[in-house]
Design a protein around this motif. Structure first.
Motif, PDB file in Angstrom:
ATOM      1  N   ARG A 233      59.577  14.416 -33.603  1.00  0.00           N
ATOM      2  CA  ARG A 233      59.688  14.635 -35.050  1.00  0.00           C
ATOM      3  C   ARG A 233      60.315  13.433 -35.755  1.00  0.00           C
ATOM      4  O   ARG A 233      59.900  13.070 -36.861  1.00  0.00           O
TER       5      ARG A 233
ATOM      6  N   CYS B 287      62.835  24.834 -29.247  1.00  0.00           N
ATOM      7  CA  CYS B 287      63.780  25.682 -29.995  1.00  0.00           C
ATOM      8  C   CYS B 287      63.648  27.180 -29.717  1.00  0.00           C
ATOM      9  O   CYS B 287      64.269  27.981 -30.412  1.00  0.00           O
TER      10      CYS B 287
ATOM     11  N   ASP C 101      67.012  28.709 -29.267  1.00  0.00           N
ATOM     12  CA  ASP C 101      68.063  28.282 -30.191  1.00  0.00           C
ATOM     13  C   ASP C 101      68.160  29.226 -31.389  1.00  0.00           C
ATOM     14  O   ASP C 101      67.241  29.983 -31.667  1.00  0.00           O
TER      15      ASP C 101
ATOM     16  N   HIS D 177      71.903  26.692 -35.264  1.00  0.00           N
ATOM     17  CA  HIS D 177      71.899  25.519 -34.383  1.00  0.00           C
ATOM     18  C   HIS D 177      70.788  24.550 -34.792  1.00  0.00           C
ATOM     19  O   HIS D 177      71.019  23.341 -34.885  1.00  0.00           O
ATOM     20  N   CYS D 178      69.582  25.073 -35.029  1.00  0.00           N
ATOM     21  CA  CYS D 178      68.456  24.197 -35.400  1.00  0.00           C
ATOM     22  C   CYS D 178      68.762  23.449 -36.691  1.00  0.00           C
ATOM     23  O   CYS D 178      68.440  22.273 -36.835  1.00  0.00           O
TER      24      CYS D 178
ATOM     25  N   CYS E 168      71.189  20.743 -35.882  1.00  0.00           N
ATOM     26  CA  CYS E 168      70.541  19.774 -34.984  1.00  0.00           C
ATOM     27  C   CYS E 168      69.637  18.832 -35.782  1.00  0.00           C
ATOM     28  O   CYS E 168      69.742  17.617 -35.688  1.00  0.00           O
ATOM     29  N   ILE E 169      68.774  19.419 -36.596  1.00  0.00           N
ATOM     30  CA  ILE E 169      67.788  18.570 -37.291  1.00  0.00           C
ATOM     31  C   ILE E 169      68.460  17.749 -38.393  1.00  0.00           C
ATOM     32  O   ILE E 169      68.108  16.592 -38.621  1.00  0.00           O
TER      33      ILE E 169
HETATM   34 FE1  FES Z   1      65.932  23.497 -32.930  1.00  0.00          FE
HETATM   35 FE2  FES Z   1      66.900  20.895 -32.549  1.00  0.00          FE
HETATM   36  S1  FES Z   1      67.295  22.743 -31.358  1.00  0.00           S
HETATM   37  S2  FES Z   1      65.742  21.735 -34.230  1.00  0.00           S
END
Ligand code: FES
Ligand code: SAM
Ligand code: SF4
Length: 347
Positions: A276, A308, A311, A315-316, A319-320
C-alpha cells in the motif's frame, strides 16, 4: 519509453498501442511510478484519504469464478450483520476519525432497498460520506439509495474484455455492468470502478482497453487489484496477478485521469508487505482500512492471505496512520470528494 511517459503526464492521454507498449516494458517502471507520483502531488496533493470498510454480508447470489464468496463455495462461513450492528460499526468508524464508510457485501437479497436505505439514513446522521459497494442493481434501486443519502458507489468493471468477463462471471453480462455504471453516473454518484489484473487469458491490450474505458467514463475513483487465486474456486490453479503490473496499470490511470481518487488496495499489500505504501508513492491517494469488528473479517475471504483479518479497527487505524506519516504524507480530515476544476478529469 521516456517520451511516452512524458506525453502521458503532460497531455493525460495515450493510445491503446502506446499503453500496451508501456505495459510490456518493465525497463520504464521506475520512471512511470515517479511520473505518477508527481502528477498525483500536482493534481490531488499529498493528503491521503482514509475510507473505513464495513464488510456487512458475505452472502452472494453471484458465482464469479475468481471470488471466494461465490455462491457455489460451500466452505465459506456465511454471515450477515444486523442493521444495528452495521450502524454501530459506522459510529465507531466516525469516532476513530473516518469521514467516509464503504458498505460492502456480496449480492445479498436479504438487504432489500428499504433495508439499505434505512441503514444509509441512519449512518448519514453521523456526518459521514457513504460509499455503497453491493453489486448490480436496477436504476430505481440506485436512485432510492441516492435519495437516502449515498454519495458514492463502487462497482468494478473487473475487465472490459466481454468474452473474458462473461466466461468468469457466469450468468452476468458486461453490458449490464456498463449499464449500472452509466446509471450511477446519471444519478450523480461519485462513481468508483476498477479492474482485476492477472485474470487467466487477460492480455496487455485488454488492460489498455480497461484504462481507456475508465477515462471515457471519467471515473471518480478507480481501484486496481491483482487477482489472487482462491483455493475453493474454479480458478484455484491459476497463476494470479502480479503486484508490479497492477501498480503499472494504477500509475497509468493516474497519468490519464489526474484528478481521480485511487486507492492503494488491500490486495496489493497481500502480495507485497509494503504494497500500500509503494502504491501511495506511485499514484495512489486513498487507503480503505477495514473497520469491521470481530471474526467477520476472517469470513469475508475473497482470496487467501488477506491482510488485517486478525486485527481490530483501532489497531488498523493507528497502523496505517503511522505508515502514512512515515512517508511524510498527511491524513486528510475532509470527506475527500473527488477534486475537479473542470467537467472532465483529463482537463
Ligand atoms: Fe490493518 Fe496495518 S494491521 S492496516
Ligand atoms: N459483490 C460486490 C461486487 O462484486 O461488486 C462487492 C464485493 S466484491 C467481493 C469486491 C471486489 O473484490 C470485486 O469487485 C473483485 O474485483 C474483488 N475480488 C474478488 N475476488 C478476488 C480475488 N480472488 N482476488 C482479488 N480481488 C478479488
Ligand atoms: Fe459476489 Fe462480488 Fe464475489 Fe462476484 S465478486 S461472487 S458479486 S461478492
Amino acid at each position: 519509453m521516456a517520451p511516452l511517459i512524458h506525453k502521458a503526464a503532460a497531455a493525460h492521454y495515450l493510445t491503446r498501442d502506446e499503453l500496451e507498449l508501456i505495459l510490456n516494458d518493465d525497463g520504464c517502471n521506475d520512471a512511470l511510478f515517479r511520473a505518477a507520483d508527481k502528477v498525483r502531488r500536482q493534481y490531488v496533493g499529498d493528503e491521503v484519504h482514509l475510507r473505513g470498510l464495513i464488510e456487512f454480508s458475505n452472502i452472494c447470489r453471484q458465482n464469479c469464478c475468481y471470488c471466494g464468496l461465490r455462491r457455489d463455495n460451500p466452505h465459506v462461513r456465511r454471515y450477515r450483520l444486523a442493521e444495528d450492528t452495521i450502524v454501530d460499526f459506522a459510529a465507531k468508524a466516525a469516532s476513530y476519525g473516518y469521514r467516509t464508510v464503504v458498505l460492502q457485501s456480496g449480492e445479498d437479497e436479504y438487504f432489500t432497498v428499504e433495508r439499505i436505505c434505512s441503514v444509509v439514513r441512519r449512518i448519514k446522521e453521523f456526518g459521514l460520506a457513504i460509499t455503497l459497494s453491493i453489486g448490480e442493481k436496477s436504476f430505481a434501486e440506485y436512485q432510492a439509495y441516492r435519495e437516502a443519502g449515498a454519495d458514492r458507489y463502487l462497482l468494478r468493471i473487473e475487465t472490459t474484455d466481454r468474452q473474458l468477463y462473461e466466461d468468469l462471471d457466469p450468468g452476468m453480462e458486461l453490458a449490464n455492468r456498463v449499464r449500472c455504471l452509466d446509471d450511477l453516473r446519471t444519478l450523480g454518484y461519485e462513481v468508483g470502478t476498477g479492474c482485476l489484473v492477472g485474470l487467466p487469458g487477460q492480455t496487455m491490450a485488454s488492460l489498455a482497453d480497461d484504462i481507456l474505458y475508465f477515462r471515457a467514463l471519467d471515473a471518480d475513483m478507480i481501484g486496481i487489484g491483482p487477482f489472487i487465486p482462491h483455493p475453493d474456486t474454479p480458478l484455484a490453479a491459476a497463476k494470479g496477478g502480479d503486484v508490479i503490473l497492477s501498480m503499472k496499470v494504477m500509475a497509468l490511470i493516474r497519468l490519464l485521469l489526474p484528478y481521480s481518487n485511487i486507492p492503494a488496495t488491500t490486495a496489493m499489500e497481500t502480495l507485497h508487505p509494503n504494497g500500500r505504501i509503494l502504491a501511495l508513492q506511485s499514484g495512489a491517494n486513498v487507503v480503505m482500512p477495514n473497520v469491521t469488528e470481530g471474526e467477520y473479517r476472517q469470513w469475508y475471504q475473497l482470496y487467501p492471505g488477506k491482510i488485517c483479518v486478525n486485527d481490530t479497527p483501532a489497531h488498523c487505524r493507528s497502523c496505517i496512520t503511522g505508515k502514512i506519516a512515515a512517508i511524510g504524507r498527511p491524513v486528510a480530515t475532509t470527506h475527500g470528494f473527488r477534486q475537479r476544476n473542470s467537467s472532465h478529469n483529463a482537463i
